[in-house]
Design an enzyme around this catalytic site. Sequence first.
Site, PDB file in Angstrom:
ATOM      1  N   ASP A  80       9.968 -93.688  74.262  1.00  0.00           N
ATOM      2  CA  ASP A  80      10.859 -94.608  74.977  1.00  0.00           C
ATOM      3  C   ASP A  80      12.012 -93.859  75.620  1.00  0.00           C
ATOM      4  OD1 ASP A  80      11.707 -94.086  72.282  1.00  0.00           O
ATOM      5  OD2 ASP A  80      13.249 -95.621  72.501  1.00  0.00           O
ATOM      6  N   GLU A 142      12.860 -95.234  69.475  1.00  0.00           N
ATOM      7  CA  GLU A 142      13.836 -94.316  68.885  1.00  0.00           C
ATOM      8  C   GLU A 142      15.234 -94.604  69.404  1.00  0.00           C
ATOM      9  OE1 GLU A 142      16.314 -90.603  68.710  1.00  0.00           O
ATOM     10  OE2 GLU A 142      15.630 -91.739  70.469  1.00  0.00           O
TER      11      GLU A 142
END
Length: 386
Positions: A80, A142
């Site tokens: 991400d 994350e």
Amino acid sequence: MPLPDPISMIGELLRIPSVSCFDPALDTSNVPVCERLAQYLNDAGASVHLQPVKGRIGKVNLIAQFGEGPPGLALCGHTDTVPYDDARWDTDPFDPIQRESRLYGLGSSDMKGFLALCASVLDEIAAGSLTRRVVVVGSADEETGMDGARDLLDRGEPIAPMAVIGEPTMLRPIRQHKGIFMERIELEGRSGHSSNPALGHNAIDALHDVLTDLKAWRVELSDMHANAEFDVPAPTVNFGRIEGGDNPNRICARATLDLDVRLTPGMTVRDTRAALRDRVLGAVARHGINAEFKALFNGVDPLSTPADADIVRACEHVTGHGAGNVNFGTEAPFFSALGAQSVVCGPGDIDLAHQPNEYLDLTQIEPTRAMLRSLIHRYCQTPTRP
């Protein structure tokens, strides 16, 4: 069929949005980028599984297994990115552009570049030459709650005895970093007319005492847990946001404090959060005020891999840099909790992460690939390695 060149693969991953954000309007699924990365890894000869993250619709962890035998080395990164301010970018964040030795695009340094380079190196290696498996992990979210890494830990399945988390460190190994959690403290008193303080319980007055006590606690933490190996040696407690009251002539019934706590090795999120809450409850008890707590970020413990750990020495040898420390947090402690000796080391510059015009310095591509080849040989092609 051989894979595209590394720069082309990185560029293709950058074109696929995978923004992780607390705001649902900005948050996107990471499935498409994981599917593209899975295609590269499959073509390189790996067996790939996209594992849904519990409680997170549209979020998956990618787990690729390359070779046979027990796992030897895990290469880990998050899939991400943070959100972006389009107006502050000079180029389209999702249309990567190469200028001289830089590849611009959202996630180029942090950290899709590393994952693409893992696939490019595996494509050069004969799976039959391995005595132990290489495991590639592409985690979800994350940048918000580290939900992908938490899900891996909740499942409790060992990843590998050695792990490299390819966050942007300019290829300098990191064996220690601080932990972090974020907390919201909500104080609720009783409103009343300001002409008579006895009519209510003022939440701002209570918050004043909370701040005073937490400032004293901050000094105590520094005295107890300072670590001279860090640029910022002490644990930190940052008061980031305060909100309270609605009118000068009303006793304030509600006040909120948001704060960020950074932990040095030897501390834990669980114990430090409990100590924080006890401190706050002690302060508000003097005011007849109720306190409620909300974890804005559940937190990640500090990383502290021993200086003489084999993975530390291996990364120091291949990169030519001594292992260091950073003040930010990563997913590495989750992999450590799964039994892996863990080091943070990857291409890119953390100072460019979360910034407009993020780029990857392409001169780091071949050194990164050389590092990956060396570590795979050490842990997955040498029979004597544990």
